[in-house]
Scaffold this motif. Structure first.
Motif, short mmCIF file in Angstrom:
data_model
loop_
_atom_site.label_atom_id
_atom_site.label_comp_id
_atom_site.label_asym_id
_atom_site.label_seq_id
_atom_site.Cartn_x
_atom_site.Cartn_y
_atom_site.Cartn_z
N PHE A 81 -26.32 9.90 51.64
CA PHE A 81 -24.72 9.18 50.98
C PHE A 81 -25.20 8.62 49.83
O PHE A 81 -25.50 7.45 49.61
CB PHE A 81 -24.17 8.18 51.66
CG PHE A 81 -22.44 8.32 50.99
CD1 PHE A 81 -21.49 8.71 51.53
CD2 PHE A 81 -22.50 7.29 50.34
CE1 PHE A 81 -20.53 8.77 50.51
CE2 PHE A 81 -21.71 6.17 49.64
CZ PHE A 81 -20.00 7.24 49.82
N LEU A 101 -17.93 4.82 52.10
CA LEU A 101 -18.82 4.46 52.53
C LEU A 101 -18.92 4.18 54.56
O LEU A 101 -20.14 5.08 55.38
CB LEU A 101 -20.06 2.98 51.76
CG LEU A 101 -21.29 3.00 53.16
CD1 LEU A 101 -21.96 3.97 53.38
CD2 LEU A 101 -21.52 1.92 52.49
N SER A 118 -28.47 5.23 52.28
CA SER A 118 -27.44 5.51 50.52
C SER A 118 -28.70 4.46 50.07
O SER A 118 -29.45 3.42 50.42
CB SER A 118 -26.56 4.70 51.12
OG SER A 118 -25.59 4.37 50.35
#
Length: 122
Positions: A81, A101, A118
């Protein structure tokens, strides 16, 4: 930056790593098939790719994605992500960025507790 997830599956002759499917095809199902055809054991999803974004997949879509990977004998290894730092710092976009998120973390949980990776992306 590429990411390789090493898996431990004794007796499986395929290379013990995973590849991101976003680079293989725009359609996640086609990308899963490509990873399988390449003889790779695992698939890393993209939290920003159409068809694997948390907002694109309801409960049925999530089950279907997991089933497609299982049918191809692929292990889902995680979700990337990437997010721009500005999205988390700008008051006009922070709610959307954090919301995406959190939705990705919920998707990862629904797909079997996958890790979410992430990093700030420019």
């Amino acid at each position: 930056m590429s990411y390789i997830h090493v898996m431990d599956s004794p007796g499986d002759p395929r290379p013990a790593f995973s590849t991101t499917i976003a680079a293989l095809a725009a359609d996640p199902r086609v990308a899963l098939e490509a990873a399988s055809t390449l003889g790779i054991r695992g698939a890393q999803l993209s939290g920003r790719q159409r068809g694997t974004r948390a907002t694109d997949l309801d409960g049925s879509g999530r089950r279907d994605l997991a089933a497609a990977a299982r049918r191809l004998e692929l292990q889902l290894t995680g979700i990337d992500f990437w997010i721009k730092g500005d999205e988390l710092l700008d008051p006009s976009t922070v709610d959307r960025g954090v919301g995406e998120l959190i939705a990705t973390v919920r998707l990862a949980a629904d797909l079997g507790g996958l890790p979410v990776r992430s990093e700030e992306h420019t």
